[in-house]
Structure formats: C-alpha cells, structure tokens
Design a protein around this motif. Structure first.
Motif, PDB file in Angstrom:
ATOM      1  N   ALA A  87       0.830  -1.205   0.000  1.00 32.18           N
ATOM      2  CA  ALA A  87       0.000   0.000   0.000  1.00 32.18           C
ATOM      3  C   ALA A  87       0.864   1.253   0.000  1.00 32.18           C
ATOM      4  O   ALA A  87       0.586   2.226  -0.714  1.00 32.18           O
ATOM      5  CB  ALA A  87      -0.930  -0.013   1.208  1.00 32.18           C
ATOM      6  N   ARG A  88       1.940   1.234   0.791  1.00 26.98           N
ATOM      7  CA  ARG A  88       2.819   2.398   0.849  1.00 26.98           C
ATOM      8  C   ARG A  88       3.528   2.602  -0.483  1.00 26.98           C
ATOM      9  O   ARG A  88       3.684   3.731  -0.963  1.00 26.98           O
ATOM     10  CB  ARG A  88       3.830   2.224   1.982  1.00 26.98           C
ATOM     11  N   ALA A  89       3.963   1.503  -1.108  1.00 29.58           N
ATOM     12  CA  ALA A  89       4.638   1.604  -2.401  1.00 29.58           C
ATOM     13  C   ALA A  89       3.694   2.131  -3.475  1.00 29.58           C
ATOM     14  O   ALA A  89       4.082   2.967  -4.309  1.00 29.58           O
ATOM     15  CB  ALA A  89       5.197   0.239  -2.804  1.00 29.58           C
ATOM     16  N   GLU A  90       2.460   1.669  -3.471  1.00 32.37           N
ATOM     17  CA  GLU A  90       1.480   2.158  -4.438  1.00 32.37           C
ATOM     18  C   GLU A  90       1.186   3.633  -4.228  1.00 32.37           C
ATOM     19  O   GLU A  90       1.028   4.400  -5.183  1.00 32.37           O
ATOM     20  CB  GLU A  90       0.200   1.328  -4.324  1.00 32.37           C
ATOM     21  N   PHE A  91       1.138   4.046  -2.965  1.00 30.86           N
ATOM     22  CA  PHE A  91       0.875   5.441  -2.665  1.00 30.86           C
ATOM     23  C   PHE A  91       2.025   6.323  -3.141  1.00 30.86           C
ATOM     24  O   PHE A  91       1.819   7.376  -3.756  1.00 30.86           O
ATOM     25  CB  PHE A  91       0.657   5.608  -1.162  1.00 30.86           C
ATOM     26  N   ARG A  92       3.253   5.883  -2.897  1.00 32.21           N
ATOM     27  CA  ARG A  92       4.419   6.652  -3.338  1.00 32.21           C
ATOM     28  C   ARG A  92       4.490   6.717  -4.864  1.00 32.21           C
ATOM     29  O   ARG A  92       4.855   7.747  -5.437  1.00 32.21           O
ATOM     30  CB  ARG A  92       5.693   6.032  -2.770  1.00 32.21           C
ATOM     31  N   ALA A  93       4.125   5.617  -5.515  1.00 34.34           N
ATOM     32  CA  ALA A  93       4.116   5.623  -6.977  1.00 34.34           C
ATOM     33  C   ALA A  93       3.096   6.618  -7.506  1.00 34.34           C
ATOM     34  O   ALA A  93       3.347   7.321  -8.495  1.00 34.34           O
ATOM     35  CB  ALA A  93       3.815   4.220  -7.493  1.00 34.34           C
ATOM     36  N   ALA A  94       1.949   6.703  -6.832  1.00 35.19           N
ATOM     37  CA  ALA A  94       0.930   7.669  -7.243  1.00 35.19           C
ATOM     38  C   ALA A  94       1.429   9.095  -7.064  1.00 35.19           C
ATOM     39  O   ALA A  94       1.174   9.967  -7.901  1.00 35.19           O
ATOM     40  CB  ALA A  94      -0.355   7.445  -6.441  1.00 35.19           C
ATOM     41  N   MET A  95       2.180   9.334  -6.001  1.00 36.99           N
ATOM     42  CA  MET A  95       2.730  10.673  -5.778  1.00 36.99           C
ATOM     43  C   MET A  95       3.737  11.029  -6.869  1.00 36.99           C
ATOM     44  O   MET A  95       3.744  12.150  -7.384  1.00 36.99           O
ATOM     45  CB  MET A  95       3.401  10.747  -4.405  1.00 36.99           C
ATOM     46  N   GLN A  96       4.583  10.089  -7.228  1.00 35.35           N
ATOM     47  CA  GLN A  96       5.594  10.345  -8.253  1.00 35.35           C
ATOM     48  C   GLN A  96       4.971  10.520  -9.629  1.00 35.35           C
ATOM     49  O   GLN A  96       5.553  11.163 -10.504  1.00 35.35           O
ATOM     50  CB  GLN A  96       6.611   9.201  -8.269  1.00 35.35           C
ATOM     51  N   ALA A 104      -6.815   7.147  -3.787  1.00 34.63           N
ATOM     52  CA  ALA A 104      -5.539   6.632  -3.290  1.00 34.63           C
ATOM     53  C   ALA A 104      -5.309   7.065  -1.852  1.00 34.63           C
ATOM     54  O   ALA A 104      -4.840   6.275  -1.016  1.00 34.63           O
ATOM     55  CB  ALA A 104      -4.389   7.110  -4.181  1.00 34.63           C
ATOM     56  N   TYR A 105      -5.620   8.319  -1.557  1.00 38.09           N
ATOM     57  CA  TYR A 105      -5.504   8.790  -0.179  1.00 38.09           C
ATOM     58  C   TYR A 105      -6.400   7.971   0.748  1.00 38.09           C
ATOM     59  O   TYR A 105      -5.981   7.539   1.830  1.00 38.09           O
ATOM     60  CB  TYR A 105      -5.914  10.260  -0.090  1.00 38.09           C
TER      61      TYR A 105
END
Length: 244
Positions: A87-96, A104-105
């Motif tokens: 979940a954290r990796a997917e969230f960071r990918a969305a930010m990038q 996503a939030y």
C-alpha cells in the motif's frame, strides 16, 4: 510498560524510551511531579525520533507537561506487513506520477488511522498509571485524522491542537462535528499538498464552541516557531488549573 533508556537534558527534561508490548514510545517529563499529559503524534511516514517532533516535545515538556509519542501500528519505525508495504509503495508511486487521487488517499490513510488508534489508546491507559503524568489530556500533532478519531473516542482528551497539513479521510471529516473540545488548528496558507479550502471546510465542520484558526504564509514545512509557543499557551488555558 518497561523503560529501556533515559537521558536528563540540560533544561531539566527527562527523556525516557519505553516499550509497551510491541509499541515503542518516548516520554518527556519536566521532572517536578505529575504533569498534564499531551499525546504528540507525528505524520504517519515519520518515526517518533524525527528531530522536529523531538524539539517540539522537549520544548513542551520544559514548560510543565508530560509529553508522549509512540510508533503505532503501521507507523514510523514499526515493522510493516507485506500488505502495508504494498500500500505504501502504491501510494508513493501515485505521488511520483503526479499526485495521488482522493481514492488513493482514502485507501492508504484511512486504514492506517484505524490501525493506529488502538495502540494510542493502549498507551494512554498505561501512561496515566505513571506517577509523572495526569489528566486532563491534550492531543497535539500533525496527524489531524488520528487526532479527530481519538478526540471522538476518548473523553479524557480535553483539548486538541491539529495541523491542517495532511489528508483527512472522508470518515474522519464526517466525525469532525463530534469533536467538541477546545481546538487550535494550524494552517499553512500555501501548503502545496493540502488545498486551502479543504482545510477551511474542516475547521468549519468541527463542533467545538472554542476553536481557533492560525494561518501563516508559506508551504507545508514552514510553520513559524512562535506557533509552538502559542500552542503551549493554548494548552495552559485548557489543561492547567483544571481538576485532574
């Protein structure tokens, strides 16, 4: 609760690391008898040892408070499950990729709050059994979503200071009218990650009859130091001089 390390600072503040089962935490006390307890949370991506949090905690403790911070489940330096890592990796990918969507939030922050709350309540029970800490209790932190949930669930929390710099899930925004304790909300007017109107709407939604909004120019990390001084004065009004 088991204390694992301690250090007395030059300002008289006693800093102690503790373990409460799987929960690691830090307690700062002024060293002159029982003091009102303030739960000081951090952004979910930071550890309790983040220098900014430690500076805030020591400043507050030196002015007569017991201050505690923990790494709750899924937060800070706590071990993450494979699902949490994904979940954290997917969230960071969305930010990038240009910034997370509201979906996503919601999928990342919402469950994180729910997992963190039980650890904070467990810590609160244990901390108030110590001779160094007493009620009434305050909440101070950059994690407004967590603070909203705790203020709704925990009647021992008598005042709260929030930073409107993080995403507040829809479920927590819906609970805002149930937050009725005296409230101080900090807003960075040019916060690149938090739309101003969303923060103003949240402030308007709180049910507190004593609520104050402090807005300063600047981005997410530009909170002026004097807001820490004002925050302590806010807790002085609402935590000191009351019956424990």
């Amino acid at each position: 609760m088991r204390f694992t390390a301690e250090q007395r600072h030059e300002d008289g503040v006693l800093e102690r690391e503790f373990r409460l089962g799987e929960i690691p935490g830090t307690l700062w006390t002024p060293g002159d008898g029982p003091a009102p307890l303030i739960l000081m949370s951090h952004n979910n991506g930071l550890p309790k040892a983040d220098p900014r949090l430690v500076a805030r905690a020591r400043y507050t403790a030196a002015r007569g408070y017991a201050v505690a911070s923990i790494d709750a489940a899924g937060c800070g330096d706590r071990a993450k499950s494979p699902a949490e890592d994904r979940a954290r990796a997917e969230f960071r990918a969305a930010m990038q990729a240009g910034g997370p969507t509201e979906e996503a939030y919601e999928s990342f922050i919402g469950p994180l709050v729910e997992r963190a709350v039980p650890d904070w309540l467990t810590a609160l029970d244990a901390l108030l059994e110590l001779p160094d800490a007493r009620g009434p209790v305050g909440y101070s932190g950059g994690w407004a979503a967590l603070g909203i949930r705790l203020a709704v669930l925990e009647p021992r929390i008598a005042a709260a200071g929030f930073f409107a710099g993080g995403y507040v899930p829809l479920a927590r925004r819906a609970e805002a009218p149930r937050v009725t304790v005296p409230l101080l909300l900090l807003l960075q007017w040019d916060d690149e990650g938090n739309p101003r109107q969303r923060a103003l709407d949240l402030f308007d939604a709180f049910g507190s009859t004593q609520k104050t909004l402090h807005a300063n120019l600047g981005g997410h990390t530009g909170i002026p130091w004097f807001e820490l001084e004002d925050g302590v004065r806010f807790f002085d009004r609402h935590l000191k001089g009351r019956d424990a």
